[in-house]
Motif scaffolding. Structure first.
Motif, PDB file in Angstrom:
ATOM      1  N   THR A 133      10.928   4.006   4.347  1.00 30.08           N
ATOM      2  CA  THR A 133      10.977   3.298   2.911  1.00 30.08           C
ATOM      3  C   THR A 133      10.039   2.006   2.956  1.00 30.08           C
ATOM      4  O   THR A 133       9.837   1.484   3.874  1.00 30.08           O
ATOM      5  CB  THR A 133      12.261   3.038   2.739  1.00 30.08           C
ATOM      6  OG1 THR A 133      12.879   2.041   3.585  1.00 30.08           O
ATOM      7  CG2 THR A 133      13.377   4.384   2.897  1.00 30.08           C
ATOM      8  N   THR A 134       9.466   1.967   1.641  1.00 28.95           N
ATOM      9  CA  THR A 134       8.864   1.041   1.573  1.00 28.95           C
ATOM     10  C   THR A 134       9.744  -0.421   1.717  1.00 28.95           C
ATOM     11  O   THR A 134       8.800  -1.527   2.334  1.00 28.95           O
ATOM     12  CB  THR A 134       8.225   0.761   0.279  1.00 28.95           C
ATOM     13  OG1 THR A 134       7.586   2.047   0.022  1.00 28.95           O
ATOM     14  CG2 THR A 134       7.171  -0.192  -0.206  1.00 28.95           C
ATOM     15  N   LEU A 135      10.849  -0.407   1.432  1.00 26.57           N
ATOM     16  CA  LEU A 135      11.509  -1.502   1.713  1.00 26.57           C
ATOM     17  C   LEU A 135      11.648  -2.018   3.011  1.00 26.57           C
ATOM     18  O   LEU A 135      11.764  -3.182   3.362  1.00 26.57           O
ATOM     19  CB  LEU A 135      13.108  -1.385   0.957  1.00 26.57           C
ATOM     20  CG  LEU A 135      13.991  -2.537   1.078  1.00 26.57           C
ATOM     21  CD1 LEU A 135      13.623  -3.685   0.521  1.00 26.57           C
ATOM     22  CD2 LEU A 135      15.148  -2.250   0.364  1.00 26.57           C
ATOM     23  N   TYR A 161      17.799   2.488  -1.768  1.00 29.55           N
ATOM     24  CA  TYR A 161      17.055   2.684  -0.455  1.00 29.55           C
ATOM     25  C   TYR A 161      17.586   1.748   0.620  1.00 29.55           C
ATOM     26  O   TYR A 161      17.008   1.774   1.661  1.00 29.55           O
ATOM     27  CB  TYR A 161      15.653   2.482  -0.743  1.00 29.55           C
ATOM     28  CG  TYR A 161      14.807   3.338  -1.928  1.00 29.55           C
ATOM     29  CD1 TYR A 161      14.504   4.604  -1.690  1.00 29.55           C
ATOM     30  CD2 TYR A 161      14.731   2.966  -3.298  1.00 29.55           C
ATOM     31  CE1 TYR A 161      13.750   5.375  -2.527  1.00 29.55           C
ATOM     32  CE2 TYR A 161      14.247   3.801  -4.264  1.00 29.55           C
ATOM     33  CZ  TYR A 161      13.862   5.239  -3.953  1.00 29.55           C
ATOM     34  OH  TYR A 161      13.421   5.606  -5.060  1.00 29.55           O
ATOM     35  N   ALA A 162      18.414   0.933   0.124  1.00 34.28           N
ATOM     36  CA  ALA A 162      19.172  -0.114   0.949  1.00 34.28           C
ATOM     37  C   ALA A 162      19.745   0.342   2.291  1.00 34.28           C
ATOM     38  O   ALA A 162      19.437  -0.127   3.389  1.00 34.28           O
ATOM     39  CB  ALA A 162      20.031  -0.933   0.313  1.00 34.28           C
ATOM     40  N   ALA A 163      20.523   1.532   2.176  1.00 34.73           N
ATOM     41  CA  ALA A 163      21.118   1.859   3.428  1.00 34.73           C
ATOM     42  C   ALA A 163      20.154   2.553   4.491  1.00 34.73           C
ATOM     43  O   ALA A 163      20.414   2.250   5.705  1.00 34.73           O
ATOM     44  CB  ALA A 163      22.383   2.982   3.003  1.00 34.73           C
ATOM     45  N   THR A 164      19.376   3.261   4.014  1.00 37.05           N
ATOM     46  CA  THR A 164      18.269   3.851   4.804  1.00 37.05           C
ATOM     47  C   THR A 164      17.514   2.873   5.261  1.00 37.05           C
ATOM     48  O   THR A 164      17.282   2.908   6.635  1.00 37.05           O
ATOM     49  CB  THR A 164      17.489   4.894   4.184  1.00 37.05           C
ATOM     50  OG1 THR A 164      18.372   5.974   3.707  1.00 37.05           O
ATOM     51  CG2 THR A 164      16.512   5.605   5.074  1.00 37.05           C
ATOM     52  N   PHE A 197       0.753  -1.316   0.070  1.00 32.98           N
ATOM     53  CA  PHE A 197       0.104   0.163  -0.126  1.00 32.98           C
ATOM     54  C   PHE A 197       0.685   1.244   0.088  1.00 32.98           C
ATOM     55  O   PHE A 197       0.569   2.100  -0.970  1.00 32.98           O
ATOM     56  CB  PHE A 197      -1.069  -0.105   1.319  1.00 32.98           C
ATOM     57  CG  PHE A 197      -1.779   1.247   1.410  1.00 32.98           C
ATOM     58  CD1 PHE A 197      -2.884   1.526   0.662  1.00 32.98           C
ATOM     59  CD2 PHE A 197      -1.302   2.229   2.395  1.00 32.98           C
ATOM     60  CE1 PHE A 197      -3.537   2.766   0.739  1.00 32.98           C
ATOM     61  CE2 PHE A 197      -2.160   3.365   2.340  1.00 32.98           C
ATOM     62  CZ  PHE A 197      -3.035   3.823   1.665  1.00 32.98           C
ATOM     63  N   ILE A 198       1.819   1.185   0.913  1.00 34.12           N
ATOM     64  CA  ILE A 198       2.734   2.385   0.831  1.00 34.12           C
ATOM     65  C   ILE A 198       3.392   2.619  -0.243  1.00 34.12           C
ATOM     66  O   ILE A 198       3.681   3.850  -0.791  1.00 34.12           O
ATOM     67  CB  ILE A 198       3.938   2.430   2.337  1.00 34.12           C
ATOM     68  CG1 ILE A 198       3.084   2.337   3.341  1.00 34.12           C
ATOM     69  CG2 ILE A 198       4.783   3.540   1.922  1.00 34.12           C
ATOM     70  CD1 ILE A 198       3.913   2.124   4.664  1.00 34.12           C
ATOM     71  N   GLY A 199       4.093   1.484  -0.740  1.00 29.47           N
ATOM     72  CA  GLY A 199       4.686   1.526  -2.276  1.00 29.47           C
ATOM     73  C   GLY A 199       3.816   1.946  -3.405  1.00 29.47           C
ATOM     74  O   GLY A 199       4.284   2.617  -4.135  1.00 29.47           O
ATOM     75  N   LYS A 200       2.586   1.482  -3.448  1.00 27.40           N
ATOM     76  CA  LYS A 200       1.854   2.088  -4.560  1.00 27.40           C
ATOM     77  C   LYS A 200       1.382   3.255  -4.425  1.00 27.40           C
ATOM     78  O   LYS A 200       1.480   4.123  -5.244  1.00 27.40           O
ATOM     79  CB  LYS A 200       0.424   1.265  -4.678  1.00 27.40           C
ATOM     80  CG  LYS A 200       0.636  -0.326  -4.915  1.00 27.40           C
ATOM     81  CD  LYS A 200       1.248  -0.577  -6.391  1.00 27.40           C
ATOM     82  CE  LYS A 200       1.299  -2.150  -6.623  1.00 27.40           C
ATOM     83  NZ  LYS A 200       1.742  -2.008  -8.154  1.00 27.40           N
ATOM     84  N   VAL A 201       0.962   3.940  -3.224  1.00 24.19           N
ATOM     85  CA  VAL A 201       0.748   5.256  -2.992  1.00 24.19           C
ATOM     86  C   VAL A 201       1.754   6.377  -2.918  1.00 24.19           C
ATOM     87  O   VAL A 201       1.655   7.437  -3.498  1.00 24.19           O
ATOM     88  CB  VAL A 201      -0.170   5.231  -1.630  1.00 24.19           C
ATOM     89  CG1 VAL A 201      -0.587   6.694  -1.448  1.00 24.19           C
ATOM     90  CG2 VAL A 201      -1.418   4.257  -1.734  1.00 24.19           C
ATOM     91  N   PHE A 202       2.642   5.930  -2.372  1.00 22.90           N
ATOM     92  CA  PHE A 202       3.865   6.959  -1.920  1.00 22.90           C
ATOM     93  C   PHE A 202       5.083   6.631  -2.714  1.00 22.90           C
ATOM     94  O   PHE A 202       6.222   7.190  -2.585  1.00 22.90           O
ATOM     95  CB  PHE A 202       4.202   7.162  -0.666  1.00 22.90           C
ATOM     96  CG  PHE A 202       2.900   7.608   0.260  1.00 22.90           C
ATOM     97  CD1 PHE A 202       2.500   8.984   0.297  1.00 22.90           C
ATOM     98  CD2 PHE A 202       2.158   6.525   0.823  1.00 22.90           C
ATOM     99  CE1 PHE A 202       1.401   9.300   1.027  1.00 22.90           C
ATOM    100  CE2 PHE A 202       0.975   6.885   1.728  1.00 22.90           C
ATOM    101  CZ  PHE A 202       0.608   8.261   1.694  1.00 22.90           C
ATOM    102  N   GLY A 203       5.185   5.566  -3.467  1.00 22.66           N
ATOM    103  CA  GLY A 203       6.369   5.174  -4.197  1.00 22.66           C
ATOM    104  C   GLY A 203       7.452   4.397  -3.377  1.00 22.66           C
ATOM    105  O   GLY A 203       7.311   4.081  -2.137  1.00 22.66           O
ATOM    106  N   MET A 204       8.626   4.135  -3.977  1.00 24.06           N
ATOM    107  CA  MET A 204       9.774   3.529  -3.196  1.00 24.06           C
ATOM    108  C   MET A 204      10.340   4.190  -1.912  1.00 24.06           C
ATOM    109  O   MET A 204      10.576   3.610  -0.908  1.00 24.06           O
ATOM    110  CB  MET A 204      11.012   3.084  -4.172  1.00 24.06           C
ATOM    111  CG  MET A 204      10.652   2.008  -5.021  1.00 24.06           C
ATOM    112  SD  MET A 204      12.132   1.824  -6.184  1.00 24.06           S
ATOM    113  CE  MET A 204      11.642   0.594  -7.080  1.00 24.06           C
ATOM    114  N   GLY A 205      10.192   5.639  -2.048  1.00 25.02           N
ATOM    115  CA  GLY A 205      10.613   6.328  -0.943  1.00 25.02           C
ATOM    116  C   GLY A 205       9.720   6.278   0.312  1.00 25.02           C
ATOM    117  O   GLY A 205      10.170   6.540   1.399  1.00 25.02           O
ATOM    118  N   GLY A 206       8.700   5.765   0.082  1.00 21.65           N
ATOM    119  CA  GLY A 206       7.781   5.721   1.125  1.00 21.65           C
ATOM    120  C   GLY A 206       7.219   6.823   1.797  1.00 21.65           C
ATOM    121  O   GLY A 206       6.979   7.831   1.129  1.00 21.65           O
TER     122      GLY A 206
END
Length: 325
Positions: free
Chosen positions: A105-107, A278-281, A91-100
């Motif tokens: 972050t979505t990841l 986005y991996a480090a964050t 849901f977060i990824g679809k609405v706000f993208g990879m950055g969350g």
């Protein structure tokens, strides 16, 4: 004196050693890194061996006729944990993208919410649950790693199901089951090992925790930890209560972020480079969630077990027991 203090702390047999080890690992890790038996027993390097021995002891207490109950309880917890993590993260990824959102972050969300700390669950079940609850850990090990995260991200085609890793996690408890079902005296002999190893498990878990990760993760890390425990946990408990017809303490016990999930963002980034920025964050945020949930989950589980009942603690007020019939 020491035992009196430990008994006053919720899940103290595990929490107190874990916190002491976390302090050591945070401020002076070299104390337990001198090698030989010291490092093997008092650092995170000993976790796998000690937990493995505990699983053998637990396995001896489980009868073959109880396996359907293990699959049912573990399956409900496993499915609920994955479902809530996937739904929130996607849901977060679809609405706000990879950055969350809110710096989260979505990841990081999917990596932490879909994973659970099996060692923490096992220790809590040894304190509050029965043999079936503890044996369910062998099924819950499936979510300890990047596999479910990749599935939730739609990348399951790039991953292989770690059948050998799953088999390796199940073998100790299977060995214990065979021994316990074959020889009742051996079952009785190994029973004390289930509780005896709890403080050692706690200490080795603490040996892998750095308390500064809460600070590094900042607000987003605390927010992630809260989502893992309170949002994910509430859903899992509801499934445990209404689908599993159980009091719910096991649902809270599995509502943590796995220590191994700290490495999940990096693993995902290797398989799918699109997530590399986005991996480090995400790693820092997941680490904060791991520490947060390791502290909060035992407290909630203990409170819930006392209020709504569990196999090993009398119910404080029978009028408060959840009606799950």
């Amino acid at each position: 004196m020491i035992m009196k203090f430990i008994k006053k702390v919720p899940a103290g047999m595990m929490i107190v050693p874990m916190f002491l080890a976390a302090l050591i690992n945070t401020f002076c890790p070299q104390i337990v890194q001198i090698g030989s038996f010291t490092t093997a027993v008092f650092s995170s390097k000993g976790a796998a061996s000690i937990i493995g021995v505990q699983l053998v002891c637990l396995g001896t207490q489980l009868q073959f006729r109880e396996m359907p109950k293990v699959l049912k309880r573990g399956g409900i917890l496993l499915g609920a944990k994955f479902l809530i993590g996937a739904v929130i993260g996607i849901f977060i990824g679809k609405v706000f993208g990879m950055g969350g959102i809110f710096g989260l972050t979505t990841l990081a969300v999917i990596s932490s919410v879909t994973n659970s700390n099996g060692s923490l669950y096992l220790s809590l079940m040894t304190n509050y649950g029965d043999e079936t609850d503890s044996a369910a850990m062998s099924l819950l090990t499936i979510n300890d790693g990047p596999f479910f995260t990749l599935v939730a991200l739609g990348a399951s085609g790039l991953a292989n199901i770690p059948l050998m890793s799953l088999l390796a996690a199940v073998v100790p408890i299977i060995v214990g089951m065979i021994l316990g079902n074959f020889d009742k005296e051996l079952k009785k002999f190994l029973e004390p090992g289930c509780a005896l190893l709890i403080p050692f498990v706690g200490f080795t878990l603490g040996g892998g925790i750095n308390l500064t990760n809460i600070i590094k993760g900042g607000f987003s890390g605390i927010l992630l930890g809260s989502i893992v425990v309170f949002v994910g946990g509430t859903f899992i408990v509801l499934c445990d209560v209404f689908l599993g017809k159980r009091p719910g303490y096991a649902g809270w016990a599995v509502s943590s972020a796995a220590g191994n999930s700290i490495a999940t963002p990096a693993a995902v980034a290797i398989i799918d480079p699109a997530w590399a920025p986005y991996a480090a964050t995400a790693t820092t945020q997941v680490a904060a969630a791991v520490v947060f949930s390791a502290i909060v989950v035992p407290l909630i589980t203990t409170w819930w077990a006392k209020k709504y009942g569990c196999p090993q603690i009398p119910i404080e007020n029978k009028d408060k027991v959840l009606d799950i019939q």
